[in-house]
Design a protein around this motif. Structure first.
Motif, mmCIF file in Angstrom:
data_model
loop_
_atom_site.group_PDB
_atom_site.id
_atom_site.type_symbol
_atom_site.label_atom_id
_atom_site.label_comp_id
_atom_site.label_asym_id
_atom_site.label_seq_id
_atom_site.Cartn_x
_atom_site.Cartn_y
_atom_site.Cartn_z
ATOM 1 N N LEU A 136 2.636 14.230 -3.793
ATOM 2 C CA LEU A 136 1.462 13.569 -3.224
ATOM 3 C C LEU A 136 1.348 12.131 -3.709
ATOM 4 C CD1 LEU A 136 -1.073 13.911 -1.467
ATOM 5 C CD2 LEU A 136 -2.285 14.689 -3.514
ATOM 6 N N HIS A 137 1.572 11.906 -5.014
ATOM 7 C CA HIS A 137 1.475 10.542 -5.541
ATOM 8 C C HIS A 137 2.543 9.645 -4.919
ATOM 9 C CE1 HIS A 137 0.583 7.303 -8.321
ATOM 10 N NE2 HIS A 137 1.883 7.208 -8.579
ATOM 11 N N PHE A 138 3.750 10.148 -4.774
ATOM 12 C CA PHE A 138 4.826 9.377 -4.153
ATOM 13 C C PHE A 138 4.435 8.988 -2.729
ATOM 14 C CE2 PHE A 138 8.647 8.808 -1.682
ATOM 15 C CZ PHE A 138 9.595 8.276 -2.537
ATOM 16 N N ASN A 139 3.988 9.953 -1.954
ATOM 17 C CA ASN A 139 3.722 9.703 -0.538
ATOM 18 C C ASN A 139 2.495 8.824 -0.335
ATOM 19 O OD1 ASN A 139 5.958 11.248 0.224
ATOM 20 N ND2 ASN A 139 4.781 13.147 0.142
ATOM 21 N N ALA A 183 8.545 -3.387 -4.253
ATOM 22 C CA ALA A 183 8.307 -3.625 -5.676
ATOM 23 C C ALA A 183 6.952 -3.065 -6.098
ATOM 24 C CB ALA A 183 8.387 -5.121 -5.971
ATOM 25 N N ALA A 184 5.950 -3.243 -5.235
ATOM 26 C CA ALA A 184 4.627 -2.684 -5.525
ATOM 27 C C ALA A 184 4.671 -1.160 -5.540
ATOM 28 C CB ALA A 184 3.626 -3.177 -4.485
ATOM 29 N N PHE A 185 5.454 -0.596 -4.645
ATOM 30 C CA PHE A 185 5.631 0.852 -4.603
ATOM 31 C C PHE A 185 6.297 1.361 -5.883
ATOM 32 C CE2 PHE A 185 8.813 4.155 -3.242
ATOM 33 C CZ PHE A 185 7.934 5.216 -3.251
ATOM 34 N N ARG A 186 7.353 0.675 -6.341
ATOM 35 C CA ARG A 186 8.005 1.062 -7.594
ATOM 36 C C ARG A 186 7.003 1.068 -8.746
ATOM 37 N NH1 ARG A 186 13.767 0.561 -7.368
ATOM 38 N NH2 ARG A 186 14.455 -0.745 -5.620
ATOM 39 N N GLN A 187 6.193 0.018 -8.791
ATOM 40 C CA GLN A 187 5.228 -0.082 -9.888
ATOM 41 C C GLN A 187 4.220 1.053 -9.827
ATOM 42 O OE1 GLN A 187 5.462 -2.372 -12.462
ATOM 43 N NE2 GLN A 187 3.953 -0.969 -13.355
ATOM 44 N N ALA A 188 3.822 1.416 -8.618
ATOM 45 C CA ALA A 188 2.871 2.525 -8.468
ATOM 46 C C ALA A 188 3.473 3.822 -8.991
ATOM 47 C CB ALA A 188 2.467 2.670 -7.007
ATOM 48 N N LEU A 189 4.763 4.015 -8.808
ATOM 49 C CA LEU A 189 5.405 5.218 -9.342
ATOM 50 C C LEU A 189 5.476 5.168 -10.865
ATOM 51 C CD1 LEU A 189 8.346 5.891 -6.831
ATOM 52 C CD2 LEU A 189 5.983 6.700 -6.765
ATOM 53 N N LEU A 190 5.751 3.996 -11.426
ATOM 54 C CA LEU A 190 5.757 3.857 -12.889
ATOM 55 C C LEU A 190 4.381 4.144 -13.478
ATOM 56 C CD1 LEU A 190 7.932 0.632 -13.337
ATOM 57 C CD2 LEU A 190 8.582 2.993 -13.911
ATOM 58 N N ASP A 191 3.352 3.829 -12.714
ATOM 59 C CA ASP A 191 1.976 4.017 -13.188
ATOM 60 C C ASP A 191 1.416 5.391 -12.847
ATOM 61 O OD1 ASP A 191 2.091 1.416 -14.085
ATOM 62 O OD2 ASP A 191 1.097 0.576 -12.319
ATOM 63 N N HIS A 250 2.739 5.016 1.313
ATOM 64 C CA HIS A 250 1.860 4.714 2.450
ATOM 65 C C HIS A 250 0.987 3.504 2.147
ATOM 66 C CE1 HIS A 250 -0.541 5.507 6.033
ATOM 67 N NE2 HIS A 250 -1.630 5.353 5.279
ATOM 68 N N ALA A 251 0.443 3.448 0.948
ATOM 69 C CA ALA A 251 -0.420 2.324 0.574
ATOM 70 C C ALA A 251 0.360 1.018 0.498
ATOM 71 C CB ALA A 251 -1.087 2.618 -0.771
ATOM 72 N N ALA A 252 1.631 1.091 0.137
ATOM 73 C CA ALA A 252 2.440 -0.125 -0.006
ATOM 74 C C ALA A 252 2.859 -0.718 1.332
ATOM 75 C CB ALA A 252 3.682 0.182 -0.841
#
Length: 343
Positions: free
Chosen positions: A86-89, A66-74, A93-95
């Motif tokens: 790069l942003h996806f990967n 869920a945190a990863f999804r939000q990071a993609l939305l942001d 990784h951070a999630a």
């Protein structure tokens, strides 16, 4: 991805994705005519495939995902092609999603027809560090079974007193090559674990224990076609390696491993210890053992996605855990210490 050597073959991924591609608007003609997709278009397609194909539904329903999804939305506005990947990967990784073989691959420029083909995987090498002790170095399992034969036949003919198998740096390969090695050495049949796809987990099943795994049907033949068919129809592909017709290897056996021993090499090392009594020398393996495929998205992007889980015969997941050595030593010293261990 490291790409798993016990990989689901490409034709399975193509069959499965033909339906998904149409539902997501990813037909080849649509891709050719469409403008370069935005980051949010690529991310939406990647997430849709993840929700549908990740072996365990819980993986895409976790707080980390869920945190990863939000990071993609942001995602920042105006990302270029490399920036989208790069942003996806970085975000996944951070999630700390808890599973391997997951990445967005940026589109690659067309390769000229005259360019040199990719270098073949290095072949196994058999050497003799001292009389009676054979060293079988296997840099990769990205081979077919026939390519394993010359070294295997030389080893069988020589009948050494002790054998050292070097899997350091071996990042994986293919089921036939790994099965041929185990089949050469096994004095008795080897239960080699189970692959489980979304078809199996998607019916609300929990992770199976060792007793449940033992009841699953074994593949009649150890090839990629049989693996593909089993994962499509039942979602289960249990591997059983027949005993060597020549009686297998009964001498002292050591296996060299390190942090770059990954994918198929990890269950090979685990099974050599469990079934043949090998001692593992070196460092903890990579813990990256899932079967994955690179699936097409709009604009030439590809999503590297795990499509089958792997469990050892006792129900252990090697992905995220790896294999611990019996004797932990620096990788560059592993061979010398293995030789000293043999006396």
């Amino acid at each position: 991805m490291i790409r798993s050597t016990f990989n689901v073959p490409g034709h399975l991924a193509k069959r499965v994705l033909a339906v998904f591609a149409l539902s997501l608007g990813l037909s080849p003609l649509a891709q050719a005519a469409a403008p370069e997709p935005s980051a949010q278009t690529v991310y939406a397609q990647a997430l849709a495939l993840s929700d549908r194909l990740l072996p365990l539904p819980a993986w895409s329903q976790s707080p980390a995902f869920a945190a990863f999804r939000q990071a993609l939305l942001d995602a920042p506005e105006g990302l270029d092609t490399a920036g989208i990947a790069l942003h996806f990967n970085r975000s996944q990784h951070a999630a700390k999603l808890g599973f391997s073989h997951y990445a967005l691959l940026a589109p690659q420029p067309d390769t000229p027809a005259t360019s040199a083909p990719a270098a073949p995987a290095p072949l196994p090498r058999l050497s003799w560090p001292r009389p009676g002790v054979a060293l079988l170095s296997i840099p990769s399992f990205a081979l077919d079974a026939a390519q394993m034969l010359p070294a295997a036949q030389a080893l069988a003919a020589a009948r050494p007193e002790a054998l050292i198998i070097d899997l350091r740096g071996n990042a994986g390969g293919a089921l036939p090559a790994a099965a041929s090695l185990l089949g050469l050495l096994a004095p008795a049949p080897v239960d080699a674990g189970v692959f489980l796809s979304r078809r199996w987990y998607g019916q609300g099943r929990d992770e199976p224990d060792a007793a449940a795994l033992a009841q699953m049907p074994a593949l009649a033949t150890l090839d990629l076609a049989a693996l593909s068919q089993a994962l499509q129809t039942t979602g289960v592909a249990r591997l059983r390696i027949p005993a060597s017709p020549a009686g297998g290897f009964r001498g002292r056996l050591l296996v060299l491993i390190d942090g770059h021993t990954a994918s198929t090499s990890e269950p090979v090392a685990w099974l050599l210890r469990q079934a043949l009594g090998a001692r593992l020398v070196g460092q903890h393996t990579a813990g990256a053992m899932l079967s994955s495929e690179a699936l097409p998205l709009a604009g030439g992007y590809r999503l590297r996605l795990p499509v089958a889980d792997y469990l050892t015969p006792n129900g252990q997941r090697l992905d995220g855990h790896g294999v611990q050595p019996d004797l932990q030593v620096p990788p560059e010293q592993a061979l010398q210490i293995a030789l000293e261990t043999l006396g």
